[in-house]
Design an enzyme around this catalytic site. Structure first.
Site, PDB file in Angstrom:
ATOM      1  N   HIS A   1     -13.879 -16.348 -42.150  1.00  0.00           N
ATOM      2  CA  HIS A   1     -12.357 -16.448 -41.549  1.00  0.00           C
ATOM      3  C   HIS A   1     -11.526 -17.658 -41.971  1.00  0.00           C
ATOM      4  O   HIS A   1     -11.919 -18.666 -41.335  1.00  0.00           O
ATOM      5  CB  HIS A   1     -12.709 -16.410 -39.760  1.00  0.00           C
TER       6      HIS A   1
ATOM      7  N   HIS B   1     -20.407 -15.750 -38.891  1.00  0.00           N
ATOM      8  CA  HIS B   1     -19.070 -15.943 -38.868  1.00  0.00           C
ATOM      9  C   HIS B   1     -18.906 -17.370 -39.302  1.00  0.00           C
ATOM     10  O   HIS B   1     -19.233 -18.445 -38.504  1.00  0.00           O
ATOM     11  CB  HIS B   1     -18.426 -15.781 -37.485  1.00  0.00           C
TER      12      HIS B   1
ATOM     13  N   MET C   1      -7.460 -12.165 -32.572  1.00  0.00           N
ATOM     14  CA  MET C   1      -7.751 -13.680 -31.998  1.00  0.00           C
ATOM     15  C   MET C   1      -7.422 -13.564 -30.428  1.00  0.00           C
ATOM     16  O   MET C   1      -6.194 -13.433 -30.196  1.00  0.00           O
ATOM     17  CB  MET C   1      -6.732 -14.670 -32.598  1.00  0.00           C
TER      18      MET C   1
ATOM     19  N   ASP D   1     -15.951 -20.135 -39.822  1.00  0.00           N
ATOM     20  CA  ASP D   1     -14.622 -20.695 -39.670  1.00  0.00           C
ATOM     21  C   ASP D   1     -14.334 -21.603 -40.547  1.00  0.00           C
ATOM     22  O   ASP D   1     -14.925 -22.889 -40.465  1.00  0.00           O
ATOM     23  CB  ASP D   1     -14.734 -21.081 -38.142  1.00  0.00           C
TER      24      ASP D   1
ATOM     25  N   MET E   1      -8.647 -20.060 -42.041  1.00  0.00           N
ATOM     26  CA  MET E   1      -7.617 -20.676 -41.370  1.00  0.00           C
ATOM     27  C   MET E   1      -6.847 -21.782 -42.183  1.00  0.00           C
ATOM     28  O   MET E   1      -6.984 -23.008 -41.779  1.00  0.00           O
ATOM     29  CB  MET E   1      -7.915 -21.141 -39.828  1.00  0.00           C
TER      30      MET E   1
ATOM     31  N   MET F   1     -11.305 -24.210 -41.768  1.00  0.00           N
ATOM     32  CA  MET F   1     -10.229 -24.874 -41.251  1.00  0.00           C
ATOM     33  C   MET F   1      -9.802 -25.889 -41.978  1.00  0.00           C
ATOM     34  O   MET F   1     -10.568 -26.712 -42.512  1.00  0.00           O
ATOM     35  CB  MET F   1     -10.112 -25.155 -39.674  1.00  0.00           C
TER      36      MET F   1
ATOM     37  N   ASP G   1     -12.239 -12.543 -31.562  1.00  0.00           N
ATOM     38  CA  ASP G   1     -12.636 -13.875 -31.676  1.00  0.00           C
ATOM     39  C   ASP G   1     -12.132 -14.836 -30.649  1.00  0.00           C
ATOM     40  O   ASP G   1     -10.749 -15.157 -30.789  1.00  0.00           O
ATOM     41  CB  ASP G   1     -12.348 -14.252 -33.260  1.00  0.00           C
TER      42      ASP G   1
ATOM     43  N   SER H   1     -20.399 -17.678 -34.519  1.00  0.00           N
ATOM     44  CA  SER H   1     -19.594 -18.703 -35.298  1.00  0.00           C
ATOM     45  C   SER H   1     -20.473 -19.712 -35.303  1.00  0.00           C
ATOM     46  O   SER H   1     -20.577 -20.654 -34.281  1.00  0.00           O
ATOM     47  CB  SER H   1     -18.405 -18.663 -34.577  1.00  0.00           C
TER      48      SER H   1
HETATM   49  C1  DX5 Z   1     -11.555 -20.319 -33.379  1.00  0.00           C
HETATM   50  C2  DX5 Z   1     -12.462 -19.771 -34.329  1.00  0.00           C
HETATM   51  C3  DX5 Z   1     -13.786 -19.045 -33.519  1.00  0.00           C
HETATM   52  C4  DX5 Z   1     -14.220 -20.032 -32.606  1.00  0.00           C
HETATM   53  C5  DX5 Z   1     -14.802 -19.405 -31.287  1.00  0.00           C
HETATM   54  O1  DX5 Z   1     -10.509 -20.800 -34.271  1.00  0.00           O
HETATM   55  O2  DX5 Z   1     -12.116 -18.861 -35.410  1.00  0.00           O
HETATM   56  O3  DX5 Z   1     -14.481 -18.373 -34.356  1.00  0.00           O
HETATM   57  O4  DX5 Z   1     -15.426 -20.427 -33.199  1.00  0.00           O
HETATM   58  O5  DX5 Z   1     -15.418 -20.084 -30.500  1.00  0.00           O
HETATM   59  P1  DX5 Z   1     -15.811 -19.561 -29.112  1.00  0.00           P
HETATM   60  O6  DX5 Z   1     -16.742 -18.450 -28.995  1.00  0.00           O
HETATM   61  O7  DX5 Z   1     -16.550 -20.877 -28.460  1.00  0.00           O
HETATM   62  O8  DX5 Z   1     -14.617 -19.429 -28.322  1.00  0.00           O
HETATM   63 ZN    ZN Z   2     -13.327 -17.419 -36.336  1.00  0.00          ZN
END
Ligand code: DX5
Ligand code: ZN
Length: 226
Positions: free
Chosen positions: A68, A35, A139, A37, A70, A39, A181, A10
């Site tokens: 991903h 990956h 998750m 993320d 969010m 947000m 994840d 990620s």
């Molecule tokens: C959390 C993200 C993850 C996050 C994982 O909302 O979707 O992808 O980056 O981070 P680690 O591996 O540090 O838990």
């Molecule tokens: Zn993620």
């Protein structure tokens, strides 16, 4: 059928001032996917990056981009992420009223569709989406931040989904990946794999120690104990 484990670093844990370089570094270090993320400060209490940065990163790796989302709403942004070069687009069913339609929209653009289950989201929704999805993402933390601790109940959820996916595939259904994840470390990776996950997202565990450590970090997650 559970496939050989693939690691998806990620980039949330990468150095945001050097993102292109970081993507190239984890690619060279053996990442199977990248990956991303996304947000929005609304669906989750954090803001990261959007389709513009995703597109700018695309030339830095030939590996699949595992995006991903969010964010809420989702549908209005699916095309922008497909144009940005996403190979997989995953979203949370709570983000909109018509997850089935969202899956169809993603696939129509030639992108694999994924459904993401928060720690409190039951697995049942997957039953009715199986024909429309290529990936289930479990998750194992509440979404929003990297560096959180793995929630152990995710393991039961992964096992249940493994059984659902295997039954679907045994009936001649298309292959579906099972990804986990959040809080993946050298300690939790083997537990997630034993429960049936075949894709592991890892932010903190990939990027800790800087670029010289990326290859060993990724290797340790893929084959714990080696
Ligand atoms: C959390 C993200 C993850 C996050 C994982 O909302 O979707 O992808 O980056 O981070 P680690 O591996 O540090 O838990
Ligand atoms: Zn993620």
């Amino acid at each position: 059928m559970q496939k050989p484990v693939r690691i998806a670093p990620s980039i949330l844990s990468a150095d945001f001032a050097r993102l292109g370089e970081e993507v190239r570094a984890v690619d060279a270090a053996g990442a199977d996917l990248i990956h991303v993320d996304v947000m929005d400060g609304h669906f989750v209490p954090n803001i990261t990056l959007g389709p513009g940065i995703t597109k700018a990163l695309r030339p830095h790796s030939a590996k699949p981009f595992d995006v991903h989302l969010m964010i809420a709403p989702v549908d209005a942004y699916v095309e922008a992420f497909a144009d940005a070069g996403a190979n997989i687009i995953s979203f949370h069913p709570e983000a909109g009223p018509h997850p089935h339609r969202t899956c169809q929209m993603i696939r129509k653009l030639g992108v694999k569709s994924g459904i993401v289950l928060n720690p409190a989201t039951p697995v049942d929704i997957v039953d009715w989406l199986l024909p429309e999805i290529d990936l289930v993402l479990v998750m194992s933390v509440n979404p929003g931040f990297g560096g959180q601790s793995f929630i152990p109940s995710a393991l039961d959820k992964i096992s249940q989904l493994r059984r659902m996916i295997d039954a679907h595939e045994e009936k001649g259904g298309h292959p579906i990946d099972l990804e986990v994840d959040g809080g993946i470390t050298r300690e939790t990776a083997p537990l997630a794999i034993a429960a049936g996950a075949d894709m592991l997202v890892a932010g903190t565990a990939t990027f800790k120690g800087g670029p010289d450590a990326y290859a060993a970090n990724i290797r340790a997650l893929r084959a714990p104990g080696d």
